[in-house]
Design an enzyme around this catalytic site. Sequence first.
Site, mmCIF file in Angstrom:
data_model
loop_
_atom_site.group_PDB
_atom_site.id
_atom_site.type_symbol
_atom_site.label_atom_id
_atom_site.label_comp_id
_atom_site.label_asym_id
_atom_site.label_seq_id
_atom_site.Cartn_x
_atom_site.Cartn_y
_atom_site.Cartn_z
ATOM 1 N N CYS A 2 10.915 2.980 2.637
ATOM 2 C CA CYS A 2 12.341 3.624 2.399
ATOM 3 C C CYS A 2 12.523 4.361 0.873
ATOM 4 O O CYS A 2 12.978 3.002 -0.161
ATOM 5 C CB CYS A 2 13.780 3.391 2.951
ATOM 6 S SG CYS A 2 13.446 3.510 4.572
ATOM 7 N N ARG A 27 6.970 5.034 0.033
ATOM 8 C CA ARG A 27 7.587 4.352 0.698
ATOM 9 C C ARG A 27 7.522 4.327 1.730
ATOM 10 O O ARG A 27 8.386 3.116 3.085
ATOM 11 C CB ARG A 27 8.563 3.983 -0.308
ATOM 12 C CG ARG A 27 8.374 3.602 -1.489
ATOM 13 C CD ARG A 27 10.038 3.347 -2.337
ATOM 14 N NE ARG A 27 10.624 1.944 -1.696
ATOM 15 C CZ ARG A 27 10.784 0.778 -2.661
ATOM 16 N NH1 ARG A 27 9.602 0.875 -3.787
ATOM 17 N NH2 ARG A 27 11.029 -0.114 -1.731
ATOM 18 N N TRP A 74 11.021 4.978 6.252
ATOM 19 C CA TRP A 74 10.120 4.774 6.944
ATOM 20 C C TRP A 74 10.984 3.991 8.074
ATOM 21 O O TRP A 74 11.770 2.863 8.032
ATOM 22 C CB TRP A 74 9.332 3.518 5.791
ATOM 23 C CG TRP A 74 7.952 3.016 6.874
ATOM 24 C CD1 TRP A 74 6.918 3.067 6.492
ATOM 25 C CD2 TRP A 74 8.072 1.245 8.246
ATOM 26 N NE1 TRP A 74 5.951 1.739 7.860
ATOM 27 C CE2 TRP A 74 7.041 1.537 8.133
ATOM 28 C CE3 TRP A 74 9.225 0.628 8.063
ATOM 29 C CZ2 TRP A 74 6.566 0.581 8.897
ATOM 30 C CZ3 TRP A 74 8.955 -0.689 9.151
ATOM 31 C CH2 TRP A 74 7.744 -0.212 9.302
ATOM 32 N N ASN A 100 18.295 1.706 2.251
ATOM 33 C CA ASN A 100 16.611 1.462 2.519
ATOM 34 C C ASN A 100 17.264 -0.270 3.062
ATOM 35 O O ASN A 100 17.720 -0.973 2.264
ATOM 36 C CB ASN A 100 16.068 1.336 1.006
ATOM 37 C CG ASN A 100 14.930 -0.066 1.285
ATOM 38 O OD1 ASN A 100 14.585 -0.052 2.389
ATOM 39 N ND2 ASN A 100 14.474 -0.048 -0.239
ATOM 40 N N GLY A 101 16.873 -0.596 3.881
ATOM 41 C CA GLY A 101 16.703 -1.817 4.489
ATOM 42 C C GLY A 101 17.458 -2.135 5.828
ATOM 43 O O GLY A 101 17.023 -1.267 6.964
ATOM 44 N N GLU A 490 -11.014 -7.474 3.028
ATOM 45 C CA GLU A 490 -10.723 -6.119 2.413
ATOM 46 C C GLU A 490 -11.632 -4.753 2.554
ATOM 47 O O GLU A 490 -10.859 -3.311 2.267
ATOM 48 C CB GLU A 490 -10.670 -6.572 0.903
ATOM 49 C CG GLU A 490 -10.421 -5.224 -0.109
ATOM 50 C CD GLU A 490 -8.267 -4.990 -0.003
ATOM 51 O OE1 GLU A 490 -7.686 -5.609 0.715
ATOM 52 O OE2 GLU A 490 -8.072 -3.763 -0.704
ATOM 53 N N LYS A 494 -9.441 -1.437 3.866
ATOM 54 C CA LYS A 494 -8.918 -0.728 3.635
ATOM 55 C C LYS A 494 -9.012 0.371 4.821
ATOM 56 O O LYS A 494 -9.180 1.440 4.741
ATOM 57 C CB LYS A 494 -10.356 -0.218 2.285
ATOM 58 C CG LYS A 494 -10.415 -0.691 1.195
ATOM 59 C CD LYS A 494 -8.840 -0.277 0.545
ATOM 60 C CE LYS A 494 -7.580 -1.069 0.039
ATOM 61 N NZ LYS A 494 -6.720 -2.240 0.080
ATOM 62 N N GLU A 497 -7.092 0.541 7.506
ATOM 63 C CA GLU A 497 -5.721 1.737 6.878
ATOM 64 C C GLU A 497 -5.517 2.781 6.711
ATOM 65 O O GLU A 497 -5.240 3.498 7.417
ATOM 66 C CB GLU A 497 -5.754 0.918 5.438
ATOM 67 C CG GLU A 497 -4.234 -0.146 5.355
ATOM 68 C CD GLU A 497 -4.667 -0.843 3.876
ATOM 69 O OE1 GLU A 497 -3.457 -0.913 2.920
ATOM 70 O OE2 GLU A 497 -5.712 -0.956 2.630
ATOM 71 N N HIS A 513 -20.630 -16.531 16.464
ATOM 72 C CA HIS A 513 -19.839 -16.996 17.434
ATOM 73 C C HIS A 513 -18.195 -15.432 18.004
ATOM 74 O O HIS A 513 -16.804 -15.964 17.936
ATOM 75 C CB HIS A 513 -18.900 -18.229 16.778
ATOM 76 C CG HIS A 513 -19.651 -18.790 16.068
ATOM 77 N ND1 HIS A 513 -20.833 -19.886 16.908
ATOM 78 C CD2 HIS A 513 -20.079 -19.011 14.896
ATOM 79 C CE1 HIS A 513 -21.619 -20.394 16.487
ATOM 80 N NE2 HIS A 513 -21.051 -19.813 15.055
ATOM 81 N N LYS A 612 3.536 1.424 1.512
ATOM 82 C CA LYS A 612 3.294 0.470 0.350
ATOM 83 C C LYS A 612 4.174 -0.273 0.063
ATOM 84 O O LYS A 612 2.947 -1.678 -0.109
ATOM 85 C CB LYS A 612 3.238 1.577 -0.813
ATOM 86 C CG LYS A 612 2.180 0.862 -1.862
ATOM 87 C CD LYS A 612 1.140 1.278 -3.343
ATOM 88 C CE LYS A 612 0.929 0.864 -4.209
ATOM 89 N NZ LYS A 612 -0.726 0.763 -3.700
HETATM 90 C C1 G6P Z 1 1.680 -3.530 2.793
HETATM 91 C C2 G6P Z 1 0.378 -2.369 1.891
HETATM 92 C C3 G6P Z 1 -1.196 -2.629 1.802
HETATM 93 C C4 G6P Z 1 0.007 -4.561 0.497
HETATM 94 C C5 G6P Z 1 0.611 -4.770 1.220
HETATM 95 C C6 G6P Z 1 1.007 -6.390 0.619
HETATM 96 O O1 G6P Z 1 1.024 -3.356 3.389
HETATM 97 O O2 G6P Z 1 0.090 -1.107 3.072
HETATM 98 O O3 G6P Z 1 -1.655 -2.377 1.144
HETATM 99 O O4 G6P Z 1 -1.889 -4.814 0.287
HETATM 100 O O5 G6P Z 1 1.849 -4.693 1.596
HETATM 101 O O6 G6P Z 1 2.191 -4.916 -1.349
HETATM 102 P P1 G6P Z 1 1.911 -6.462 -2.464
HETATM 103 O O7 G6P Z 1 3.306 -5.328 -2.315
HETATM 104 O O8 G6P Z 1 3.021 -7.069 -2.185
HETATM 105 O O9 G6P Z 1 0.461 -6.588 -3.071
#
Ligand code: G6P
Length: 617
Positions: A2, A27, A74, A100-101, A490, A494, A497, A513, A612
């Site tokens: 948010c 956000r 969000w 937000n929260g 990762e 990616k 996501e 396995h 994010k």
């Molecule tokens: C969210 C984002 C990820 C990010 C993670 C941790 O899940 O979608 O891309 O890696 O948060 O975020 P931070 O700001 O703590 O690195």
Amino acid sequence: MCGIVGYVGKQKAAPLIIEGLKRLEYRGYDSAGVAVFQGGKFEVAKKIGRVANLEIEASHHRLTGTFGIGHTRWATHGGVTDANAHPHVSSDGTIALIHNGVIENYGKIKNFLLPKGYTFKSETDTEVLCNLIAYHYAKEAVAREGESRFVESVRKTLHHVEGTYGIVVMALDAPGELVTARKGSPLILGLGDGESLVASDVSAIVSRTQSVVYLKDGEIAHLTASNFAITTLGSDSVEPVVDKVTWSITDAEMGDHSHFMEKEIFEQPTALENAMRGRFSADGSTAQFGGLNISAGEFRGIERFMFCACGTALHACMVTEHLIEEFARIPVECDYASEFRYRNSPLFRNTLFFVMSQSGETIDTLAAMREAKRKGYKVLAVNNVVGSTIAREADGGIYQHVGPEVGVASTKAFTSQLLIGAMLALYIGRMRDLSFGAGVRYVEALKGAPDLVRKALLQADHIKAIAKRYAHYTDMLFLGRLSLFPIALEGALKLKEISYIHAEGYPAAEMKHGPIALVSEKCPSVFFAPSGEIVNKIISSMQEIKARKGPIIAIITERVELPAGLADETIVIPECHEAVLPIVASIPVQLLSYYIAVERGCDVDKPRNLAKSVTVE
Ligand code: G6P
């Protein structure tokens, strides 16, 4: 999660707020709304979907007021509907609120308010909070000397609230005033020329002012166009610290790129240069950090490291684990911050705790950090956003210095975390058994990383062509070993996501396995096969996939020769030092997932359901 913006000044508030919300869309983007004060009442426009939808909706409302609040959501409590979108206005029409929260005791508060005649149009906890402020404003709040009834009613309300919040409030009979408060959700005050702003992130206000105040948990700010005052929930006044933002709005703009993710991928050589600038010792044999707040002697006494993070940042921690164990020979443990905080993990006495977080606001990482501190451990933070909650609460830390990262999928922040992890391993290693010569070679290798990344980026067109051929698959495996196992994780993260392709990362040899059951001509595998002692073992794993008709995309370093016909696609990256390899190997998987997502027509910078900065549990 948010995004919040508030404005009070001389300009029309709505366009400025909407502009700010666009910069906060990372956000959350389930719905957006704006409320301004005009004609003696609150005029509200809100709409599900992106801020662009709100912009159209707002154009039908003739919003001319010069103070107002806006929100991009969000969803947590209540589905994605116009009614659940913020701002919310109390049923008596006196209070407007963005939040937000999560208000955990909202049910109890609602039951308290219903018999008193307050009514609710949405399913949100925020509307309950809004009405509780209205209740205190109307019935109970008594102004302290020199303070407004408005501030006092917000303070009183917050004493009854359990949960987390970043809020901005307007009151009908307090035109030109905003009250804002935080607990667990970031808020920054912007002090402009005859105007004041408040937002969840500097990027929403930096086009208006670079003078900011980072509000702390448990603080309430009262803003007018020309003034502001901060007090605590307990009514103590707070002496504000005004900071200057060191970057400008152009750093948060896309320029000629199609997406922020693309821009941020190609920015990585410069980002790495910025992250390492001034951080090598004069003799060129080790790293140095200004803000660790821990003496060399204390460092030498450390017998174990514990790293906690979420998502991409956790993968950076896992690479750091590998490098510290390899070069400094000290045991390292990594954990999901969300698990650590509830796991009651036994920690060794001489353990140094690290958290990594791009945003510095991820609630699980923050909670893990607070738990470690509660147990008496020192916690250091690797963090990108200056002034973030994690940066402020940590005992010391290292800023990443890569400027604003806007794309939801982290790229430049990730590789700079890898770089800082590698520098930490060097720093600790040089305090122990890593020789001067090995240190010098390590430093030279790190200094060469930006150029090696530039070289890897030259593969972009080749990778784009591969992406076109692989964009239709629905499943993919990413396989790597040692320091590239986290890069396989990762790569898979990616891809899922941003392209919504199901992907899994595995240690290459562990693949047999279980995941091998998925392998067929319909499930390609991306293999990391750098030169080194175990390259032949990796080639054997590739043969096992090939024998089952699985297509193979091989990411190899220059010296590796694969048996003819083994890989369907080959991406060659430069040979590099072990500390730099994870950084360089990240580039092809970033590009591959980016181009696949573009080919599939996905909204790369705003993938569905994600945000994010995750500030809720
Ligand atoms: C969210 C984002 C990820 C990010 C993670 C941790 O899940 O979608 O891309 O890696 O948060 O975020 P931070 O700001 O703590 O690195």
